[in-house]
Design a protein around this motif. Structure first.
Motif, mmCIF file in Angstrom:
data_model
loop_
_atom_site.group_PDB
_atom_site.id
_atom_site.type_symbol
_atom_site.label_atom_id
_atom_site.label_comp_id
_atom_site.label_asym_id
_atom_site.label_seq_id
_atom_site.Cartn_x
_atom_site.Cartn_y
_atom_site.Cartn_z
ATOM 1 N N SER A 375 0.841 -1.213 0.000
ATOM 2 C CA SER A 375 0.000 0.000 0.000
ATOM 3 C C SER A 375 0.866 1.249 0.000
ATOM 4 C CB SER A 375 -0.906 0.008 1.215
ATOM 5 O OG SER A 375 -0.185 0.591 2.289
ATOM 6 N N GLN A 376 0.223 2.388 -0.254
ATOM 7 C CA GLN A 376 0.984 3.619 -0.400
ATOM 8 C C GLN A 376 0.737 4.579 0.755
ATOM 9 O OE1 GLN A 376 -0.512 6.433 -3.143
ATOM 10 N NE2 GLN A 376 -2.453 5.377 -3.411
ATOM 11 N N LYS A 377 0.288 4.013 1.876
ATOM 12 C CA LYS A 377 -0.219 4.898 2.932
ATOM 13 C C LYS A 377 0.743 5.976 3.399
ATOM 14 C CE LYS A 377 -3.348 1.739 5.015
ATOM 15 N NZ LYS A 377 -2.817 0.573 5.664
ATOM 16 N N GLN A 378 1.946 5.562 3.791
ATOM 17 C CA GLN A 378 2.772 6.546 4.485
ATOM 18 C C GLN A 378 3.571 7.426 3.543
ATOM 19 O OE1 GLN A 378 6.403 6.254 7.058
ATOM 20 N NE2 GLN A 378 4.836 5.404 8.390
ATOM 21 N N SER A 379 3.114 8.638 3.350
ATOM 22 C CA SER A 379 3.855 9.500 2.429
ATOM 23 C C SER A 379 5.034 10.108 3.167
ATOM 24 C CB SER A 379 2.947 10.575 1.857
ATOM 25 O OG SER A 379 2.516 11.384 2.903
ATOM 26 N N GLU A 436 12.345 -2.817 11.029
ATOM 27 C CA GLU A 436 10.905 -3.142 10.925
ATOM 28 C C GLU A 436 10.012 -1.908 11.011
ATOM 29 O OE1 GLU A 436 8.502 -6.072 11.354
ATOM 30 O OE2 GLU A 436 10.025 -6.681 9.883
ATOM 31 N N ALA A 437 10.442 -0.964 11.864
ATOM 32 C CA ALA A 437 9.635 0.231 12.109
ATOM 33 C C ALA A 437 9.420 1.049 10.839
ATOM 34 C CB ALA A 437 10.310 1.098 13.171
ATOM 35 N N ASN A 438 10.292 0.848 9.846
ATOM 36 C CA ASN A 438 10.176 1.606 8.594
ATOM 37 C C ASN A 438 9.320 0.898 7.547
ATOM 38 O OD1 ASN A 438 11.875 3.643 9.473
ATOM 39 N ND2 ASN A 438 13.706 2.499 8.833
ATOM 40 N N ASN A 439 8.697 -0.184 7.947
ATOM 41 C CA ASN A 439 8.020 -1.022 6.964
ATOM 42 C C ASN A 439 6.956 -0.299 6.136
ATOM 43 O OD1 ASN A 439 8.377 -3.491 5.921
ATOM 44 N ND2 ASN A 439 6.537 -4.334 6.900
ATOM 45 N N GLU A 440 6.194 0.534 6.793
ATOM 46 C CA GLU A 440 5.143 1.260 6.055
ATOM 47 C C GLU A 440 5.737 2.238 5.065
ATOM 48 O OE1 GLU A 440 1.772 2.984 7.604
ATOM 49 O OE2 GLU A 440 0.949 1.095 8.330
ATOM 50 N N ARG A 441 6.799 2.864 5.479
ATOM 51 C CA ARG A 441 7.463 3.825 4.579
ATOM 52 C C ARG A 441 8.061 3.081 3.381
ATOM 53 N NH1 ARG A 441 7.410 7.720 1.595
ATOM 54 N NH2 ARG A 441 9.359 8.710 1.089
ATOM 55 N N ALA A 450 6.501 1.677 -8.406
ATOM 56 C CA ALA A 450 5.700 0.870 -9.332
ATOM 57 C C ALA A 450 4.718 1.764 -10.096
ATOM 58 C CB ALA A 450 4.945 -0.208 -8.566
ATOM 59 N N GLU A 451 4.127 2.726 -9.396
ATOM 60 C CA GLU A 451 3.148 3.598 -10.026
ATOM 61 C C GLU A 451 3.817 4.481 -11.088
ATOM 62 O OE1 GLU A 451 0.303 3.479 -10.427
ATOM 63 O OE2 GLU A 451 -0.811 5.349 -10.386
ATOM 64 N N SER A 452 4.990 4.947 -10.759
ATOM 65 C CA SER A 452 5.712 5.783 -11.704
ATOM 66 C C SER A 452 6.073 4.974 -12.964
ATOM 67 C CB SER A 452 6.963 6.284 -10.982
ATOM 68 O OG SER A 452 7.691 7.080 -11.811
ATOM 69 N N ILE A 453 6.517 3.747 -12.758
ATOM 70 C CA ILE A 453 6.864 2.888 -13.904
ATOM 71 C C ILE A 453 5.617 2.594 -14.743
ATOM 72 C CG2 ILE A 453 7.654 0.557 -14.549
ATOM 73 C CD1 ILE A 453 9.639 0.783 -12.168
ATOM 74 N N ARG A 454 4.484 2.403 -14.076
ATOM 75 C CA ARG A 454 3.233 2.162 -14.821
ATOM 76 C C ARG A 454 2.961 3.330 -15.772
ATOM 77 N NH1 ARG A 454 -1.995 3.694 -14.842
ATOM 78 N NH2 ARG A 454 -1.644 5.196 -13.155
ATOM 79 N N ILE A 455 3.081 4.527 -15.261
ATOM 80 C CA ILE A 455 2.776 5.705 -16.085
ATOM 81 C C ILE A 455 3.780 5.823 -17.239
ATOM 82 C CG2 ILE A 455 2.702 8.242 -16.040
ATOM 83 C CD1 ILE A 455 1.478 7.893 -13.166
ATOM 84 N N GLY A 492 -1.958 6.751 -8.392
ATOM 85 C CA GLY A 492 -2.610 5.899 -7.389
ATOM 86 C C GLY A 492 -3.545 4.869 -7.991
ATOM 87 N N VAL A 493 -3.380 4.623 -9.291
ATOM 88 C CA VAL A 493 -4.269 3.682 -9.984
ATOM 89 C C VAL A 493 -3.804 2.230 -9.772
ATOM 90 C CG1 VAL A 493 -5.030 2.989 -12.295
ATOM 91 C CG2 VAL A 493 -4.906 5.413 -11.713
ATOM 92 N N TYR A 494 -2.521 2.069 -9.550
ATOM 93 C CA TYR A 494 -1.956 0.713 -9.412
ATOM 94 C C TYR A 494 -2.683 -0.053 -8.304
ATOM 95 C CZ TYR A 494 1.822 -2.370 -10.645
ATOM 96 O OH TYR A 494 2.542 -3.388 -11.164
ATOM 97 N N PRO A 495 -3.293 -1.194 -8.617
ATOM 98 C CA PRO A 495 -4.030 -1.893 -7.561
ATOM 99 C C PRO A 495 -3.084 -2.525 -6.529
ATOM 100 C CG PRO A 495 -4.604 -2.710 -9.755
ATOM 101 C CD PRO A 495 -3.369 -1.895 -9.901
ATOM 102 N N GLN A 496 -3.312 -2.197 -5.309
ATOM 103 C CA GLN A 496 -2.534 -2.786 -4.221
ATOM 104 C C GLN A 496 -2.774 -4.296 -4.228
ATOM 105 O OE1 GLN A 496 -3.784 -1.117 -0.519
ATOM 106 N NE2 GLN A 496 -2.859 -2.806 0.627
ATOM 107 N N GLY A 497 -1.744 -5.076 -3.930
ATOM 108 C CA GLY A 497 -1.913 -6.532 -3.925
ATOM 109 C C GLY A 497 -1.546 -7.187 -5.243
ATOM 110 N N THR A 498 -1.240 -6.400 -6.273
ATOM 111 C CA THR A 498 -0.831 -6.977 -7.558
ATOM 112 C C THR A 498 0.507 -7.720 -7.384
ATOM 113 O OG1 THR A 498 -1.790 -5.043 -8.614
ATOM 114 C CG2 THR A 498 -0.372 -6.400 -9.989
ATOM 115 N N ILE A 499 0.616 -8.835 -8.082
ATOM 116 C CA ILE A 499 1.848 -9.630 -7.969
ATOM 117 C C ILE A 499 2.830 -9.223 -9.067
ATOM 118 C CG2 ILE A 499 2.795 -11.992 -7.931
ATOM 119 C CD1 ILE A 499 0.719 -11.766 -5.789
#
Ligand code: MSP
Length: 650
Positions: A375-379, A436-441, A450-455, A492-499
């Motif tokens: 996910s892209q939560k933590q900006s 571990e504490a940086n995992n969200e980041r 990934a989103e940038s590469i998609r575009i 933000g179009v990239y679906p989270q969970g894509t393999i």
């Protein structure tokens, strides 16, 4: 509502079995444009074809002892195959030997004759067979064809003429009132000043001295002049003058007609005058692009340079060749083609910038998140800058492509690629992964990459047909919602969970030195092959680019040479004592052949001060003195003006 249409044409090609990479230039550019417009939702008609009549073809066929039709049939098959290889998506392919075309040209000729725009007279003047061009005596340069500099032939024959002169004023007015008609602007001035203002003469539009052409329907001793025959293809291909005019009403006038600069004259004078005479609208734009040349001149077989598109595509892949053609030279200008420049571009732009970005990102997502896009939560820091540059790119690309500025459009996309690469260096995912504490980041960083590469993958589609598909395969993107042109405009179009799944390297790095040697062998003359002598130039390998941080690792200092002596039994070496600020250093330098100890003492040189010490001939060398050298000379680098020893060089 009906979709907007877009009609684009290339010139129709002379049937030649030696089509080189320069010929592919117009077609690849037109194809990129057609793909782009389709992606934007237009109903596109992209036409190309072959220009098969004329004296030149007849002569070649006679030499081969076959009929002109047999001769062209064979070659046209090869041309069609070439376009297939280059993944050209033309919607239609016209041959001027097609019956429907011949009939339509006869009708066009007859109509112009009936209304008095074509009349019978006698032609006396000069004809250049290779260019199929008529010239007046004053237009010749040193008695030769001003275009190709070859010998011209004096011709005198009964001919039909087209009243070109009648359209001169209307043409000037039209060009002046429609500045978009001839592009780039420089070509517009050239046409007005060099051809239109000096005055147009009526044009000879039939020939009687050979018969490989479309017969004039009411006087079959004559065949229609090839350029009248050829130019008509752009409308006959749409059914003009036939019972089926549906395509003509739908697509004409053309939105853009691409032509090489040497044939702009035919397309912006004769062609619009013909259309005016026929009472038809003119194309919205004729774009005259420049030539791809080899160093020192025209494209032809030359040592060390392979220009056969089939070999080039086989060796380096289609997308690399298409990228190079559209990236290297601004569309409209002349440019130089060389295999060396091609390989350098592949290595830097494709293997390094794009290829590495894709493979690094997939590898990191596999390593840190078992291949699942998180996910892209933590900006965080740098995210906004990345997003902004990437999100601004689609609009810029559209604006540039609408003006056929392929090269600058690609430069914009590559800015986004570089920014994304920089984002990896800035966010340092390998550091984040340690805690571990940086995992969200870390997750957000991976998502943004990934989103940038998609575009980016969406935007390169007009230029490169294969690469986006491979990127989508690796990134698990397989539907419209994430790959459509429109979707490149949202973040933000990239679906989270894509393999994601690592695939083949997109662009393997090429060893330029080895490759150039091989190309040199391919292009060696028979004589050179026998004697195994080669005159290909030596290739200097380009070093990989480094960042300013890489450079900052080197501690360069100004040092004063205070002592120097020869090293025993080593005729190249001098042992130097250097004053570096407060410190004294001992350095062994390979400069003895070029400097005596006396000569070097007192000089302020540049020292690599943090080089690991080594022992040379039993003497410890604590650093290295910089010098410039080639096969013949060696000179030590010094400072331009006096400055204290120990001063940092940066
Ligand atoms: N048959 C005419 C066109 C008639 S259109 C009604 C003709 N044919 S061509 O085969 O000689 O050229 C076809 C296209 O290839 C032209 O646009 C020409 O400018 C282009 N090129 C041929 N060599 C080229 C380069 N070296 N570089 C770029 N384009 C070049 O002209």
């Amino acid at each position: 509502m009906d979709r907007k249409t877009f009609y684009i044409t290339t010139p129709i090609y002379y049937p030649s079995d030696k089509l080189h990479i320069g010929h592919s230039y117009t077609t690849v550019a037109a194809d990129a444009m057609a793909r782009y417009k389709r992606l934007r939702g237009y109903d596109v008609m992209f036409l190309t074809g072959t220009d098969e009549h004329g004296q030149k073809i007849q002569r070649v066929a006679e030499e081969k002892g076959i009929t002109p039709k047999e001769h062209v049939d064979e070659i046209v098959e090869g041309i069609k195959k070439l376009w297939k290889l280059m993944d050209i998506t033309n919607d239609s392919f016209i041959r001027t030997t097609d019956n429907f075309h011949k009939e339509a040209v006869q009708k066009i000729f007859k109509k112009l004759y009936d209304q008095g725009d074509i009349y019978k007279s006698e032609y006396e003047g000069w004809y250049c067979t290779p260019c199929e061009s008529f010239w007046t005596k004053t237009q010749l340069e040193d008695g030769k064809c001003p275009d190709c500099k070859r010998t011209v032939e004096l011709t005198k024959e009964e001919s039909y003429f087209f009243k070109l002169s009648k359209y001169q004023d209307r043409l000037i007015k039209y060009i002046e009132q429609n500045p978009e008609f001839i592009q780039p602007n420089s070509r517009q001035n050239e046409m007005i000043n060099n051809f239109l203002r000096p005055g147009l003469e009526d044009l000879c539009v039939s020939r009687t001295t050979f018969n490989w052409g479309i017969p004039v329907s009411f006087d079959d001793k004559h065949v229609v002049y090839v350029w009248i025959d050829a130019l008509s293809n752009y409308i006959t291909a749409l059914g003009f003058m036939s019972e089926e005019q549906v395509a003509y009403s739908k697509y004409w006038p053309a939105d853009v007609q691409l032509v090489g600069k040497e044939i702009v004259r035919f397309h912006t004078i004769i062609w619009p005058a013909m259309l005016m005479a026929l009472g038809q609208p003119l194309p919205k734009q004729v774009f005259g692009h420049g030539w791809l040349l080899l160093e020192g001149g025209k494209m032809s077989k030359s040592k060390g340079n392979v220009i056969d598109p089939v070999i080039l595509v086989e060796k380096y892949g289609l997308d690399s060749i298409r990228y190079f053609l559209l990236r290297e030279v601004p569309f409209g200008s002349d440019g130089v083609f060389s295999n060396e420049a091609l390989i350098n571009r592949i290595n830097s732009d494709l293997a390094n910038d794009l290829g590495n970005l894709v493979s690094r990102t997939v590898a990191m997502i596999e390593k840190y998140f078992a291949g699942t896009i998180p996910s892209q939560k933590q900006s965080g820091e740098f995210d906004e800058q990345l997003k902004q540059i990437v999100m601004d790119t689609p609009k810029k690309v559209e604006e540039l492509l609408d003006k056929l500025q392929f090269s600058t459009a690609l430069t914009e996309i590559w800015k986004a690629i570089s920014r994304t690469n920089k984002y990896i260096d800035e966010t340092m995912p390998w550091e984040l992964s340690k805690d571990e504490a940086n995992n969200e980041r870390l997750a957000a960083v991976m998502y943004n990459l990934a989103e940038s590469i998609r575009i980016i993958s969406i935007l390169i589609q007009p230029f490169m047909p294969k690469t986006p598909i491979e990127i989508w395969r690796q990134f698990g993107l397989n539907d419209e919602s994430t790959t459509s042109w429109k979707s490149a405009k949202s973040w933000g179009v990239y679906p989270q969970g894509t393999i994601v799944k690592k695939g083949e390297t997109l662009f393997p790095r090429i060893d330029i030195k080895k490759e150039m040697e091989e190309l040199c062998k391919i292009t060696a003359t028979e004589e050179e092959k026998k004697t195994s002598k080669s005159s290909c130039k030596e290739i200097k390998e380009e070093k990989e680019q480094i960042t300013i941080e890489d450079f900052a690792k080197i501690d360069l200092r100004v040092a004063k040479v205070i002592e120097a002596q020869k090293v025993e039994k080593a005729d190249k070496l001098l042992k130097l004592k250097l004053e570096v600020g407060e410190e004294i250093r001992q350095v062994v330098a390979g400069i003895a052949k070029n400097y005596s100890p006396e000569e070097i003492i007192g000089k302020y040189v540049i020292l690599v001060a943090n080089l690991k010490p080594v022992t040379l001939r039993g003497i410890e060398s604590q650093g290295m003195v910089l010098a410039a050298s080639n096969d013949k000379e060696l000179v030590v680098a010094t400072v331009d003006k006096m400055i204290e020893s120990g001063t940092k060089v940066k």
